[in-house]
Scaffold this motif. Structure first.
Motif, PDB file in Angstrom:
ATOM      1  N   ARG A  29      51.570   7.075  63.532  1.00  0.00           N
ATOM      2  CA  ARG A  29      50.437   7.940  63.214  1.00  0.00           C
ATOM      3  C   ARG A  29      49.661   8.282  64.491  1.00  0.00           C
ATOM      4  O   ARG A  29      49.257   9.429  64.704  1.00  0.00           O
ATOM      5  CB  ARG A  29      49.526   7.215  62.224  1.00  0.00           C
ATOM      6  N   GLU A  30      49.431   7.283  65.331  1.00  0.00           N
ATOM      7  CA  GLU A  30      48.713   7.511  66.587  1.00  0.00           C
ATOM      8  C   GLU A  30      49.506   8.448  67.488  1.00  0.00           C
ATOM      9  O   GLU A  30      48.924   9.300  68.165  1.00  0.00           O
ATOM     10  CB  GLU A  30      48.448   6.184  67.283  1.00  0.00           C
ATOM     11  N   GLN A  31      50.825   8.288  67.503  1.00  0.00           N
ATOM     12  CA  GLN A  31      51.676   9.152  68.312  1.00  0.00           C
ATOM     13  C   GLN A  31      51.541  10.609  67.859  1.00  0.00           C
ATOM     14  O   GLN A  31      51.466  11.529  68.677  1.00  0.00           O
ATOM     15  CB  GLN A  31      53.136   8.709  68.176  1.00  0.00           C
ATOM     16  N   GLU A  32      51.463  10.802  66.553  1.00  0.00           N
ATOM     17  CA  GLU A  32      51.321  12.153  66.002  1.00  0.00           C
ATOM     18  C   GLU A  32      49.965  12.740  66.361  1.00  0.00           C
ATOM     19  O   GLU A  32      49.865  13.903  66.762  1.00  0.00           O
ATOM     20  CB  GLU A  32      51.495  12.119  64.480  1.00  0.00           C
ATOM     21  N   VAL A  33      48.911  11.938  66.221  1.00  0.00           N
ATOM     22  CA  VAL A  33      47.565  12.402  66.572  1.00  0.00           C
ATOM     23  C   VAL A  33      47.504  12.744  68.059  1.00  0.00           C
ATOM     24  O   VAL A  33      46.946  13.782  68.449  1.00  0.00           O
ATOM     25  CB  VAL A  33      46.508  11.332  66.222  1.00  0.00           C
ATOM     26  N   LEU A  34      48.097  11.907  68.887  1.00  0.00           N
ATOM     27  CA  LEU A  34      48.079  12.138  70.330  1.00  0.00           C
ATOM     28  C   LEU A  34      48.748  13.463  70.678  1.00  0.00           C
ATOM     29  O   LEU A  34      48.254  14.218  71.519  1.00  0.00           O
ATOM     30  CB  LEU A  34      48.787  10.989  71.052  1.00  0.00           C
ATOM     31  N   GLY A  35      49.861  13.754  70.017  1.00  0.00           N
ATOM     32  CA  GLY A  35      50.541  15.013  70.264  1.00  0.00           C
ATOM     33  C   GLY A  35      49.682  16.212  69.920  1.00  0.00           C
ATOM     34  O   GLY A  35      49.656  17.213  70.650  1.00  0.00           O
ATOM     35  N   LEU A  36      48.926  16.115  68.837  1.00  0.00           N
ATOM     36  CA  LEU A  36      48.064  17.221  68.412  1.00  0.00           C
ATOM     37  C   LEU A  36      46.850  17.356  69.330  1.00  0.00           C
ATOM     38  O   LEU A  36      46.385  18.467  69.598  1.00  0.00           O
ATOM     39  CB  LEU A  36      47.636  17.019  66.958  1.00  0.00           C
ATOM     40  N   VAL A  37      46.332  16.221  69.815  1.00  0.00           N
ATOM     41  CA  VAL A  37      45.257  16.276  70.809  1.00  0.00           C
ATOM     42  C   VAL A  37      45.759  16.992  72.055  1.00  0.00           C
ATOM     43  O   VAL A  37      45.053  17.806  72.658  1.00  0.00           O
ATOM     44  CB  VAL A  37      44.767  14.850  71.168  1.00  0.00           C
ATOM     45  N   GLY A  38      47.004  16.700  72.435  1.00  0.00           N
ATOM     46  CA  GLY A  38      47.605  17.343  73.595  1.00  0.00           C
ATOM     47  C   GLY A  38      47.803  18.834  73.435  1.00  0.00           C
ATOM     48  O   GLY A  38      47.903  19.566  74.421  1.00  0.00           O
ATOM     49  N   GLU A  39      47.848  19.299  72.195  1.00  0.00           N
ATOM     50  CA  GLU A  39      47.944  20.736  71.934  1.00  0.00           C
ATOM     51  C   GLU A  39      46.570  21.403  71.970  1.00  0.00           C
ATOM     52  O   GLU A  39      46.454  22.627  71.850  1.00  0.00           O
ATOM     53  CB  GLU A  39      48.585  20.981  70.566  1.00  0.00           C
ATOM     54  N   GLY A  40      45.516  20.591  72.114  1.00  0.00           N
ATOM     55  CA  GLY A  40      44.162  21.140  72.184  1.00  0.00           C
ATOM     56  C   GLY A  40      43.504  21.338  70.842  1.00  0.00           C
ATOM     57  O   GLY A  40      42.492  22.035  70.742  1.00  0.00           O
ATOM     58  N   VAL A  97      40.724  10.659  61.677  1.00  0.00           N
ATOM     59  CA  VAL A  97      41.156  11.223  62.961  1.00  0.00           C
ATOM     60  C   VAL A  97      40.339  10.608  64.096  1.00  0.00           C
ATOM     61  O   VAL A  97      40.879  10.200  65.129  1.00  0.00           O
ATOM     62  CB  VAL A  97      41.002  12.757  62.970  1.00  0.00           C
ATOM     63  N   LYS A  98      39.029  10.533  63.908  1.00  0.00           N
ATOM     64  CA  LYS A  98      38.159   9.953  64.935  1.00  0.00           C
ATOM     65  C   LYS A  98      38.536   8.505  65.224  1.00  0.00           C
ATOM     66  O   LYS A  98      38.531   8.065  66.383  1.00  0.00           O
ATOM     67  CB  LYS A  98      36.689  10.039  64.494  1.00  0.00           C
ATOM     68  N   THR A  99      38.873   7.760  64.180  1.00  0.00           N
ATOM     69  CA  THR A  99      39.277   6.363  64.351  1.00  0.00           C
ATOM     70  C   THR A  99      40.553   6.277  65.182  1.00  0.00           C
ATOM     71  O   THR A  99      40.670   5.450  66.099  1.00  0.00           O
ATOM     72  CB  THR A  99      39.509   5.689  62.982  1.00  0.00           C
ATOM     73  N   HIS A 100      41.515   7.143  64.886  1.00  0.00           N
ATOM     74  CA  HIS A 100      42.774   7.160  65.649  1.00  0.00           C
ATOM     75  C   HIS A 100      42.514   7.512  67.111  1.00  0.00           C
ATOM     76  O   HIS A 100      43.097   6.906  68.021  1.00  0.00           O
ATOM     77  CB  HIS A 100      43.743   8.177  65.041  1.00  0.00           C
ATOM     78  N   ILE A 101      41.641   8.494  67.351  1.00  0.00           N
ATOM     79  CA  ILE A 101      41.380   8.932  68.722  1.00  0.00           C
ATOM     80  C   ILE A 101      40.675   7.833  69.521  1.00  0.00           C
ATOM     81  O   ILE A 101      40.975   7.606  70.700  1.00  0.00           O
ATOM     82  CB  ILE A 101      40.562  10.237  68.719  1.00  0.00           C
ATOM     83  N   THR A 102      39.748   7.128  68.882  1.00  0.00           N
ATOM     84  CA  THR A 102      39.092   6.002  69.545  1.00  0.00           C
ATOM     85  C   THR A 102      40.122   4.946  69.944  1.00  0.00           C
ATOM     86  O   THR A 102      40.093   4.406  71.062  1.00  0.00           O
ATOM     87  CB  THR A 102      38.034   5.376  68.623  1.00  0.00           C
ATOM     88  N   ALA A 103      41.036   4.655  69.038  1.00  0.00           N
ATOM     89  CA  ALA A 103      42.090   3.671  69.323  1.00  0.00           C
ATOM     90  C   ALA A 103      42.999   4.157  70.451  1.00  0.00           C
ATOM     91  O   ALA A 103      43.393   3.381  71.335  1.00  0.00           O
ATOM     92  CB  ALA A 103      42.912   3.408  68.058  1.00  0.00           C
TER      93      ALA A 103
END
Length: 209
Positions: free
Chosen positions: A154-165, A182-188
């Motif tokens: 899940r974190e890997q997926e969120v990270l990829g989307l953050v990388g897309e802006g 989402v905020k919890t994942h980004i903090t982690a």
């Protein structure tokens, strides 16, 4: 009270920013500078909580001023105001120590909120600026890839989307989860990757995924 230093070579811009800040409870403009050299001197003398920094100025520019200010006082919070023509300056300003980026034509509420976020230790940014930073990072000469381990799927997926802006709301919609999740994942993710803010996290993702 959040003490603000305004830095811009255009007096009219500074006057508008001052009026905006002076009308907002909890904000106090403690000084103004029309160039980077004056900004460095005032930042050292006044120790403002947030420095609202223009990038393009005669003499000592905003990037150099940011680097000097943060070099002298690492805890300084420099919030850059940029325009659509400042793409070449965005990444250097981030490297110099800027904590956030907002567009000069951002709505007043977004600017005021950005100042408060910067004072609170957060990394305010305009979504368009983040996307431009990410695009430039991808197009630039790649750095040595960094292995990112210890992430859940899940974190890997969120990270990829953050990388897309993508914004938190867009990520939540794409993954069919809540914004709070989402905020919890980004903090982690920031903790696991050692990224001090979302901009750094997005650049890390863009270069390594």
């Amino acid at each position: 009270m959040i003490r603000v230093l305004l830095v811009d070579d255009q007096q009219l811009v500074r006057a508008g920013l001052r009026m905006l800040c002076d009308a907002e409870p909890g904000l106090e403009v403690v000084g103004e500078a029309g160039d980077g050299r004056a900004a460095v001197e005032l930042a050292a003398r006044l120790a403002p909580d947030v420095i609202v920094m223009d990038l393009r100025m005669p003499g000592v520019d905003g990037i150099t001023a940011t680097s000097r200010i943060v070099g002298e006082r690492p805890a300084a919070r420099v919030l850059v105001l940029t325009t659509f023509g400042d793409d070449d300056h965005l990444y250097p300003a981030l490297q110099a120590g800027a904590c956030g980026f907002l567009l000069k034509d951002a709505p007043p509420a977004e600017l005021l909120n950005g100042i408060r976020q910067a004072a609170a230790g957060e990394s305010p940014y305009s979504q368009e600026v983040l996307r431009r930073l990410v695009r430039r990072a991808v197009d630039a000469k790649p750095e040595q890839p960094r292995r990112i381990g210890g992430l859940t799927a899940r974190e890997q997926e969120v990270l990829g989307l953050v990388g897309e802006g993508l914004s938190n709301g867009e990520i939540a919609e794409r993954m069919h989860i809540g914004v709070t999740t989402v905020k919890t994942h980004i903090t982690a993710l920031m903790t696991k990757t050692g990224s001090p803010n979302r901009v750094r996290l997005a650049l890390l993702a863009a270069r390594n995924l």
